[in-house]
Design a protein around this motif. Structure first.
Motif, PDB file in Angstrom:
ATOM      1  N   THR A 282       0.907  -1.178  -0.072  1.00  0.00           N
ATOM      2  CA  THR A 282       0.021   0.027  -0.090  1.00  0.00           C
ATOM      3  C   THR A 282       0.764   1.310  -0.071  1.00  0.00           C
ATOM      4  O   THR A 282       0.306   2.319   0.159  1.00  0.00           O
ATOM      5  CB  THR A 282      -0.886   0.023   1.164  1.00  0.00           C
TER       6      THR A 282
ATOM      7  N   ARG B 185       3.808   3.817  -7.024  1.00  0.00           N
ATOM      8  CA  ARG B 185       4.400   4.490  -8.117  1.00  0.00           C
ATOM      9  C   ARG B 185       5.088   3.668  -9.146  1.00  0.00           C
ATOM     10  O   ARG B 185       5.338   3.825 -10.327  1.00  0.00           O
ATOM     11  CB  ARG B 185       5.349   5.421  -7.639  1.00  0.00           C
TER      12      ARG B 185
ATOM     13  N   ASP C 299       4.036   3.948  -1.053  1.00  0.00           N
ATOM     14  CA  ASP C 299       4.593   4.791  -2.203  1.00  0.00           C
ATOM     15  C   ASP C 299       5.247   4.089  -3.296  1.00  0.00           C
ATOM     16  O   ASP C 299       4.967   4.364  -4.619  1.00  0.00           O
ATOM     17  CB  ASP C 299       5.181   6.407  -1.718  1.00  0.00           C
TER      18      ASP C 299
HETATM   19  P1  NAD Z   1       5.860   4.065   2.283  1.00  0.00           P
HETATM   20  O1  NAD Z   1       5.874   4.366   3.870  1.00  0.00           O
HETATM   21  O2  NAD Z   1       4.948   4.592   1.455  1.00  0.00           O
HETATM   22  O3  NAD Z   1       5.146   2.477   2.682  1.00  0.00           O
HETATM   23  C1  NAD Z   1       5.432   1.563   3.643  1.00  0.00           C
HETATM   24  C2  NAD Z   1       4.623   0.231   3.396  1.00  0.00           C
HETATM   25  O4  NAD Z   1       5.078  -0.471   4.356  1.00  0.00           O
HETATM   26  C3  NAD Z   1       3.175   0.558   3.429  1.00  0.00           C
HETATM   27  O5  NAD Z   1       2.648  -0.360   2.645  1.00  0.00           O
HETATM   28  C4  NAD Z   1       3.013  -0.018   4.747  1.00  0.00           C
HETATM   29  O6  NAD Z   1       1.659  -0.317   5.187  1.00  0.00           O
HETATM   30  C5  NAD Z   1       3.817  -0.856   5.265  1.00  0.00           C
HETATM   31  N1  NAD Z   1       4.128  -1.303   6.505  1.00  0.00           N
HETATM   32  C6  NAD Z   1       4.585  -0.493   7.511  1.00  0.00           C
HETATM   33  N2  NAD Z   1       4.834  -1.122   8.588  1.00  0.00           N
HETATM   34  C7  NAD Z   1       4.444  -2.461   8.342  1.00  0.00           C
HETATM   35  C8  NAD Z   1       4.375  -3.590   9.303  1.00  0.00           C
HETATM   36  N3  NAD Z   1       4.687  -3.483  10.622  1.00  0.00           N
HETATM   37  N4  NAD Z   1       3.931  -4.462   8.727  1.00  0.00           N
HETATM   38  C9  NAD Z   1       3.426  -4.778   7.225  1.00  0.00           C
HETATM   39  N5  NAD Z   1       3.545  -3.595   6.595  1.00  0.00           N
HETATM   40  C10 NAD Z   1       4.046  -2.518   7.121  1.00  0.00           C
HETATM   41  O7  NAD Z   1       7.307   3.728   1.963  1.00  0.00           O
HETATM   42  P2  NAD Z   1       7.884   3.477   0.311  1.00  0.00           P
HETATM   43  O8  NAD Z   1       8.168   4.911  -0.034  1.00  0.00           O
HETATM   44  O9  NAD Z   1       6.826   2.706  -0.431  1.00  0.00           O
HETATM   45  O10 NAD Z   1       9.185   2.693   0.566  1.00  0.00           O
HETATM   46  C11 NAD Z   1       9.276   1.312   0.697  1.00  0.00           C
HETATM   47  C12 NAD Z   1      10.847   0.981   0.803  1.00  0.00           C
HETATM   48  O11 NAD Z   1      11.419   1.421  -0.427  1.00  0.00           O
HETATM   49  C13 NAD Z   1      11.617   1.713   2.006  1.00  0.00           C
HETATM   50  O12 NAD Z   1      12.642   0.747   2.265  1.00  0.00           O
HETATM   51  C14 NAD Z   1      12.161   2.639   1.196  1.00  0.00           C
HETATM   52  O13 NAD Z   1      13.545   3.386   1.763  1.00  0.00           O
HETATM   53  C15 NAD Z   1      12.219   2.085  -0.139  1.00  0.00           C
HETATM   54  N6  NAD Z   1      12.375   3.264  -1.465  1.00  0.00           N
HETATM   55  C16 NAD Z   1      11.358   3.983  -1.686  1.00  0.00           C
HETATM   56  C17 NAD Z   1      11.548   4.712  -2.876  1.00  0.00           C
HETATM   57  C18 NAD Z   1      10.170   5.555  -3.238  1.00  0.00           C
HETATM   58  O14 NAD Z   1      10.365   6.407  -4.196  1.00  0.00           O
HETATM   59  N7  NAD Z   1       9.166   5.518  -2.610  1.00  0.00           N
HETATM   60  C19 NAD Z   1      12.624   4.874  -3.554  1.00  0.00           C
HETATM   61  C20 NAD Z   1      13.706   4.002  -3.275  1.00  0.00           C
HETATM   62  C21 NAD Z   1      13.528   3.108  -2.121  1.00  0.00           C
END
Ligand code: NAD
Length: 477
Positions: free
Chosen positions: A14, A20, A16
């Protein structure tokens, strides 16, 4: 060519990144005919919802980020593949249901799209509940640690449950078309490799410039800064692909062995060879300190550095790296500047300019080789430099937007079981071992970052880093 039938679980479905990149990427591969229609994609996150609600959420994200219409029949077909299991990865609920969704005989992959602090919980429960086995694959996101100690701890945690051959550490820069093309250019032609060394290359510039600031995620960014966020991973990977020796075969460990040797050959960066910057406020636009919500921050939103590689091939050829936020243009490129011809036979025509090979990662992926020719016309023997320009989209007849995004390509590689474009644990640790002293030296110093104007090409000090060596940065545009 379609990949094998697979079950892919996305933890953090769910979030980001899933919205995306991961879900839209999978959809595009499905449309390209690469994903078997029997495959399953299971979202898992804390939110309580059922399959139908997850499909609705996924559809919205795909329409927005893969630019597809709601009523596209292929979207409905793709959504059929999707399911959802609510799981708090810190607890024991939901794992049985997840296990019941996994089919025998399919490739099993688990994408950890959650904060790295949760990687251990997921790894432990996947193996504890008998969901993952020796054939399963896990995909982990950046950041992979924030220093050598934390990266080692993370590697050790994953290693308790998975072999190195099962772990896919994503660096999406490696999924870019141009980055892979860099290997094709170097190792599938005879033109460049003989010149690819200190005898013929004057210097290399690697630039990753962004126009956005850190607003929105400023307090998060403030704990990392440009060196951790960009240099240790993405730029290091680019540097490795340029500097490495030819691997004996295009095989994951052969390639990664060569990259590792480059990282190990990096010399410590001297304090006078690095410039850090922070963007200033301008008009009603907040500066870095306001965006970071930390008036005393010394975290860099810009860094430029001169890097030396201590080996036979690169002795005397510096690599200049720079990356920053709120710069003039959004651009990523590698420029290889060759040496000038040792002697000019032409009089009165100005000094011949050095050849330059520019590899563009964005925008408009492609390559450009600058060569000297005679200016056409009767004006005598006047020389001009012209670009031999090759945009991949034009050259291959592909619309730019049809080129697969880095994430799509990398996820398909996971299913194929190909680790070539993923970082190995020892590579990540070696990169931190080089980065840590740079960060520590800064923390111990009392210096403040150099201010720079938003929309500029960085702090003045960074220009001096080059001028001192009688070189200049390429324009950021
Ligand atoms: P986000 O905060 O938007 O999403 C986090 C997700 O983790 C959500 O679906 C949330 O429900 C889930 N979550 C959190 N705690 C949880 C738990 N205890 N049990 C189950 N699910 C849980 O974060 P994001 O931006 O999607 O990033 C995810 C990973 O990808 C991170 O490690 C981030 O550093 C990495 N990342 C993100 C991007 C980006 O563009 N968003 C780019 C590079 C790396």
């Amino acid at each position: 060519i379609p990949v094998d039938d697979f079950d892919l679980v996305i933890f953090g479905a769910t979030g980001d990144l899933a919205h995306r990149k991961i879900l839209p990427g999978l959809f595009r591969r499905f449309v390209a005919g690469q994903i078997p229609e029997t495959s399953r994609i299971v979202g898992a996150a804390r939110t309580q919802m059922d399959d139908g609600q997850f499909r609705d959420e996924a559809a919205k994200a795909i329409c927005e980020f893969a630019k597809v219409k709601k009523n596209d029949p292929r979207l409905a077909q793709f959504l059929e593949l999707l399911g959802y299991t609510p799981i708090d990865v810190k607890g024991e609920g939901g794992w049985k249901e997840l296990k019941s969704r996994m089919r025998d005989g399919a490739v099993h992959a688990f994408y950890f799209s959650v904060a790295p602090s949760l990687f251990g919980d997921i790894a432990e429960r996947l193996s504890g509940h008998g969901i993952a086995d020796d054939n399963s694959r896990i995909v982990v996101e950046k950041p992979f640690g924030r220093d050598l100690a934390s990266a080692k701890a993370l590697n050790a945690t994953l290693a308790q449950h998975f072999h190195e051959s099962q772990i896919y550490r994503i660096d999406h820069y490696l999924g870019k078309e141009t980055v892979q093309n860099l290997m094709a250019v170097r190792f599938a032609n005879v033109l460049f490799e003989p010149l690819w060394n200190a005898q013929y290359v004057d210097h290399v510039q690697i630039t990753v410039a962004e126009t956005v600031g850190v607003g929105g995620r400023g307090s998060y960014y403030d704990k990392s800064g440009a060196i951790r966020d960009m240099v240790q991973n993405h730029m290091m990977q680019l540097l490795c692909l340029i500097a490495m020796e030819p691997p004996y075969h295009f095989d994951p460990d052969a390639v990664r062995d060569e990259k590792l040797k480059v990282i190990r050959a990096l010399e410590p960066v001297l304090p006078e060879d690095i410039v850090r910057g922070q963007y200033q406020a301008s008009g009603d636009q907040p500066g870095y300190l306001e965006d970071a919500e930390n008036p005393d921050s010394r975290t860099e939103s810009y860094v430029a550095m001169k890097v030396r590689i201590s080996n036979w091939r690169w002795q005397g050829t510096p690599f200049y790296l720079r990356t920053g936020k709120k710069l003039r243009a959004r651009t990523s490129e590698i420029a290889i500047t060759f040496k000038e011809p040792p002697h000019s036979i032409f009089d009165d025509t100005g000094a011949p300019k050095a050849n330059e090979l520019v590899i563009r990662l964005q925008p408009n992926e492609g390559m450009n080789l600058k060569v000297m020719i005679k200016e056409p016309g009767p004006g005598g023997m006047r020389l001009v430099q012209v670009p031999l320009d090759m945009s991949f989209a034009d050259a291959l007849g592909a619309e730019g937007s049809d080129m697969p995004d880095a994430y799509e390509r990398l996820i398909m590689d996971v299913i194929r079981g190909n680790q070539t474009l993923f970082m190995r644990g020892d590579e990540v640790e070696a990169a931190w071992a080089w980065t840590d002293p740079i960060i520590e030296a800064w923390e111990d110093s009392k210096r403040a970052p150099e201010p720079y104007d938003p929309g500029s090409s960085g702090p003045e000090e960074a220009l001096r880093l080059m001028h001192r060596d009688n070189r200049r940065w390429r324009e950021i545009r």
